[in-house]
Every structure is written in C-alpha cells, then in structure tokens.
Design an enzyme around this catalytic site. Structure first.
Site, PDB file in Angstrom:
ATOM      1  N   ALA A 311       0.782  -1.240   0.000  1.00 49.87           N
ATOM      2  CA  ALA A 311       0.000   0.000   0.000  1.00 49.87           C
ATOM      3  C   ALA A 311       0.813   1.289   0.000  1.00 49.87           C
ATOM      4  O   ALA A 311       0.298   2.342  -0.377  1.00 49.87           O
ATOM      5  CB  ALA A 311      -0.944   0.013   1.206  1.00 49.87           C
ATOM      6  N   GLY A 315      -1.369   6.337  -1.862  1.00 50.85           N
ATOM      7  CA  GLY A 315      -2.238   7.041  -2.795  1.00 50.85           C
ATOM      8  C   GLY A 315      -3.354   6.173  -3.352  1.00 50.85           C
ATOM      9  O   GLY A 315      -4.537   6.552  -3.319  1.00 50.85           O
ATOM     10  N   ASP A 364       4.932  -8.705   5.697  1.00 47.83           N
ATOM     11  CA  ASP A 364       5.488  -9.098   4.403  1.00 47.83           C
ATOM     12  C   ASP A 364       4.349  -9.599   3.530  1.00 47.83           C
ATOM     13  O   ASP A 364       3.698 -10.599   3.848  1.00 47.83           O
ATOM     14  CB  ASP A 364       6.540 -10.191   4.598  1.00 47.83           C
ATOM     15  CG  ASP A 364       7.341 -10.477   3.336  1.00 47.83           C
ATOM     16  OD1 ASP A 364       6.779 -10.326   2.226  1.00 47.83           O
ATOM     17  OD2 ASP A 364       8.533 -10.829   3.454  1.00 47.83           O
ATOM     18  N   ASP A 382       0.184  -3.660  -6.144  1.00 46.00           N
ATOM     19  CA  ASP A 382       0.919  -2.567  -6.789  1.00 46.00           C
ATOM     20  C   ASP A 382       2.397  -2.865  -6.548  1.00 46.00           C
ATOM     21  O   ASP A 382       3.003  -2.355  -5.612  1.00 46.00           O
ATOM     22  CB  ASP A 382       0.492  -1.230  -6.183  1.00 46.00           C
ATOM     23  CG  ASP A 382       1.109  -0.039  -6.905  1.00 46.00           C
ATOM     24  OD1 ASP A 382       1.629  -0.227  -8.013  1.00 46.00           O
ATOM     25  OD2 ASP A 382       1.077   1.068  -6.347  1.00 46.00           O
ATOM     26  N   CYS A 435       4.296   0.305 -12.300  1.00 46.29           N
ATOM     27  CA  CYS A 435       4.562   1.578 -12.975  1.00 46.29           C
ATOM     28  C   CYS A 435       5.759   1.368 -13.897  1.00 46.29           C
ATOM     29  O   CYS A 435       6.762   2.073 -13.815  1.00 46.29           O
ATOM     30  CB  CYS A 435       4.826   2.681 -11.963  1.00 46.29           C
ATOM     31  SG  CYS A 435       4.894   4.313 -12.751  1.00 46.29           S
TER      32      CYS A 435
END
Length: 502
Positions: A311, A315, A364, A382, A435
């Site tokens: 997390a 955002g 973890d 993410d 990303c």
C-alpha cells in the site's frame, strides 16, 4: 580535486571559421574568473544542493521543496531552480559526453561535485533560455563558492567551450547519425541504452506499435519522458469533488472521472489537498484503482473486504478506501515496513476522519496469502518495480536502475502475485499493477503465475477503463492487459492485469 585551468587541447584563437557554419555574435563573457562574481544566486545554489543530495541517494522531488524553503527561494526563482535541477539531472546522459568533449578528458577524471556544477551550467546553455554570459558567469560563481577557486578556472574553460556550439552542433559531435540508432537515441534523449532497448521491446510486446511504427513511437515516448508533466490531482470520492478542485484553479481531467490537472501553483494551497480530501496522483494510477473497483465479483460476500497488498505510500489505498466505502466495503492496507506504514496512515487520515473504516498493518506481503487464505474479495498488488513508466516525474530514477534489478524484482513480483491469489476468495478479483511497461515486469510475470494456477483466469481489463465522459479509453493495447503510455495518454506508463479466481 579536478585539474585546474583550461581543458586539454584548447581551441586556437586563430582557427578559421567553418564556412558551412552560420556566424553567431560573440556572446560569451570575456571576463577572467577572478573578475566574476565570487558567489552565486540562491536558486542556482539550491539546485546544486539538491543535486549533491541526489548523488547521496535522495529523491529530487522530496529534497527540492525542503531546500527551497530552507533557502527562502520562492516564486519565479523557485520555478527556475526546479527546472534547473530536474533538467540537469534528467538530461545528464546527453550533457556528460558534451562536458567530456569540451573538457578534453574522461569524466572519471572530474570531481563528482564539479561535474554536477558543469551539468547545471550545460543545462542553462543548452536546455534553458539563459543568456550565454549569464550562464557562464553564474556557473563560474557557483563553482567558486561550492567547488573552490581553483575549480572555477576549469569550469570557466569548459563552459566557454560548450558555449561555442549550439545544441544541434553538439548532437552532431556526441551522437552522430549512421551508427547504432538505439545507442544514438540513448544519448540524444538522455536514457540509459538498456532502457531504450527495453522500451522499444515493450512497445512491440504490448501491441502499442508495429514494426513499421515502433521507431517513431519510441522517439515520441523518449520525448515524453523528458517533458515535465502537469500536476495531476485526484478528488477522493465522498471527500472532495472535481468541481471543488476546478473552483480552486484546476482543470477537470478529460481522462479520469475523479481527476483534475493544475498548470501552475502549489497544489498544497488548495484546501481539499491540504486537508487530504484530494491529493496529487497521476491519472493513470486513478484509472487503475477505478478499474479494480468496477470489476464484478462473485464471492457472495455481504460486506466485501478489499486488500492493498503493497500500500505504501498510500495514494491508491486512499482512492480504493473511498471507492470501497461507496460500495459498503472495508479496505485493509498492508505495507512491509513501519516507516511506509506510517506514510499510509497519514495518507488515509482524512478518510478515517470522515468515518471510513480502514485497517492498516505492517507485514510481508509474500506471507499474507498463507496467513489469511481466501479472505478478500478484491486484492491490489501494486508491485515494486523499476519505475520505468514514471521517468518524467522522477528525474534521477533512470540512472539508479540497471538490468540486474530485473532479476530480483521479478522474483519478488511473482511471489507477491502468488500471495495475492492465495488471499483472494473464489469469485474474487486480483489486480496486478506496475509503474513500468517492461515486459519482464508485466506480461512475463502474469503469464508465468497464471500458468501455475488453473483456478485463475484473465479478465479483459480494457472493459473497465473509461474516461471522464464514460467513453472507453483509447489505445490500451491488444488486451487482455492494459498498458498506459506517457506519449499516448499523458499518464505514467502504468500496467494492469485483472485476474479472477474461480
């Protein structure tokens, strides 16, 4: 200390002018270093201070605001310092060979601190509209203050040599056409060569380019990576509205239903941002969270439990928490370190204050699937990645990664996705995001993991990407995955795969 004085092989004053080269007025300063300013202005000093901090491992976007506040640099001077810092850092892959040529020596013979001074000077000469005499004089003054009087003579000589050619003329020297085109593009657009090759492969691998279009598309992508992005804002649903941001001077996003952009000014001056009801967040990240929240789940849960497995800094978790609250769901936010967990709590504070239930914990993520099997209806991974999709926002990032990072990250990414699948209820959905468009972090990871899990199928993520008017977002690739691109969508290069567990 670097050598002092003029660079090796100084140019002869009686050297005949090339008749093919257009004549330009002599603009450079004729002052000796001793006659120049012995100091420099606060904006340039701030830029240098940040670059030295970045060399020690800091992040420019975090360090620069602190330095500007400490040195009292505001307004136009702050804008100048920002462009100077980001530009000199981002474009060092081009400026370094120019500096080496102008100095007549390899850069391993130049002190690192002096090299940062020269990068700042080169950007003023070749990348900004700073008059030649001001760029030379102020860079020499900066060198005198921060590198010493002796080094200032060397800086003066190198700066004068750089000022003798335009950017186009220097490109012909350090990146001539006719050789390896990808190596040339790496210099021209200041990317490590391995990144250029990886981006080209990604354009083809994600179906964003064909063999006929990939070279032009690659150039567009590299240009976009070097263009400073607008500030993107998110209005967290239930806490703020896009209209509220527009009233404060932002422009409603055409891409994200909860987004806005800010052309200028401090986003912290907007009350909703200052209070945490809105935030700075790339529109691509917004679309990913919206897509995950929109996929139907088939778990039969009366109250859904959502999980953000990685997390920090929070955002996407904040957007998921507010979206989940509208569906009666509760978000669990997990982060591996206490420090990043604290950042998540700070980011989620406004949602919690508004009565939205969020559970934040440290652990973890690779273990969570075993510790809490089949416990969540929606899970976001993410994943930590190279960040090659956010190079325009993080000027130092391209110089900190290497191909060797992919092996370590690939193993971690696979383990996190495995854990996420284990933590998901039958009928639930996993969103795997990076990303980065690198194939080794995106398609290859998902493909390898899905092969091992017959109980998992891939959902076409393109069906859940809609713009601010509700229309399908264009140019998302061949599917079933979604890959966003800076040069196509104006977002970071975000990737999303949606997986349903049966």
């Amino acid at each position: 200390m670097p050598e002092q004085g003029r660079p090796d092989q100084p140019r002869r004053p009686d050297r005949p002018r090339n008749p093919q080269r257009p004549h330009r007025p002599q603009q450079r300063s004729v002052q000796r270093p001793s006659e120049r300013s012995r100091s420099t202005d606060p904006a340039r000093l701030a830029a240098y201070t940040v670059m030295r901090a970045v060399a020690d491992g800091a992040y420019a976007n975090l360090e620069l605001p602190k330095v500007l506040r400490a040195k009292g640099v505001r307004g136009r001077d702050a804008g100048f310092a920002t462009e100077l810092t980001y530009g000199a850092t981002r474009m060092r892959g081009l400026y370094d060979p120019i500096i080496a040529s102008a100095a007549g020596r390899s850069l391993d013979k130049v002190d690192d601190a002096v090299l940062d001074t020269l990068r700042l000077g080169a950007h003023q000469l070749l990348g900004m509209r700073v008059p030649v005499h001001a760029a030379v004089d102020e860079t020499v003054g900066l060198a005198r203050k921060v590198n010493g009087a002796g080094a200032s003579g060397f800086v003066n000589a190198v700066m004068r040599r750089i000022s003798e050619r335009s950017l186009e003329e220097w490109l012909a020297v350090v990146a001539p056409e006719g050789g390896d085109e990808l190596a040339r593009l790496a210099v021209v657009h200041s990317h490590p060569e391995w990144v250029v090759r990886a981006l080209r492969a990604a354009l083809l691998g994600h179906g964003a380019s064909t063999s006929d279009t990939v070279d032009a598309d690659l150039r567009d992508l590299l240009v976009a990576d070097n263009a400073p992005p607008k500030v993107s804002l998110v209005a967290r649903p239930g806490l703020a509205t896009v209209a509220e941001l527009v009233e404060e001077g932002a422009t409603a996003s055409t891409l994200s239903p909860v987004g806005a952009t800010l052309d200028a000014g401090d986003p912290g001056a907007i009350p909703a941002v200052r209070e945490g009801r809105a935030a700075v967040q790339d529109e691509g990240s917004q679309l990913l969270a919206l897509a995950l929240a929109a996929v139907p789940v088939e778990t039969g849960s009366e109250r859904q439990r959502w999980l953000d497995l990685c997390a920090g800094p929070g955002g996407k978790a904040a957007l998921l928490a507010t979206l989940g609250a509208q569906q009666g769901a509760v978000l669990f936010a997990n982060e591996a370190s206490e420090h990043r967990t604290d950042l998540v709590r700070q980011t989620l504070a406004a949602a919690v204050d508004a009565g939205i239930e969020v559970m934040v914990g440290t652990g973890d993520g690779r273990d969570l699937g075993e510790e809490e099997p089949e416990s969540f209806d929606r899970v976001l991974v993410d994943a930590p990645c190279t960040g090659l999709g956010a190079l325009r926002r993080r000027p130092e990032a391209r110089w900190r990664r290497s191909p060797a990072d992919l092996a370590d990250l690939g193993g971690l990414q696979r383990e996190l996705l495995e854990s996420a699948i284990a933590a998901t209820k039958p009928g639930g959905v996993v969103g795997y995001a990076t990303c980065s468009p690198h194939l080794a972090e995106t398609r290859f990871v998902v493909g390898d993991v899905v092969k091992k899990h017959p109980e998992v199928s891939v959902v076409d993520a393109r069906d859940y990407f809609h713009d601010a008017l509700g229309a399908p977002v264009a140019d998302l690739g061949e599917g079933p995955y979604v890959q966003l691109w800076p040069h196509r969508h104006g977002t970071d290069g975000m990737f999303l795969a949606l997986l349903r567990k049966h």
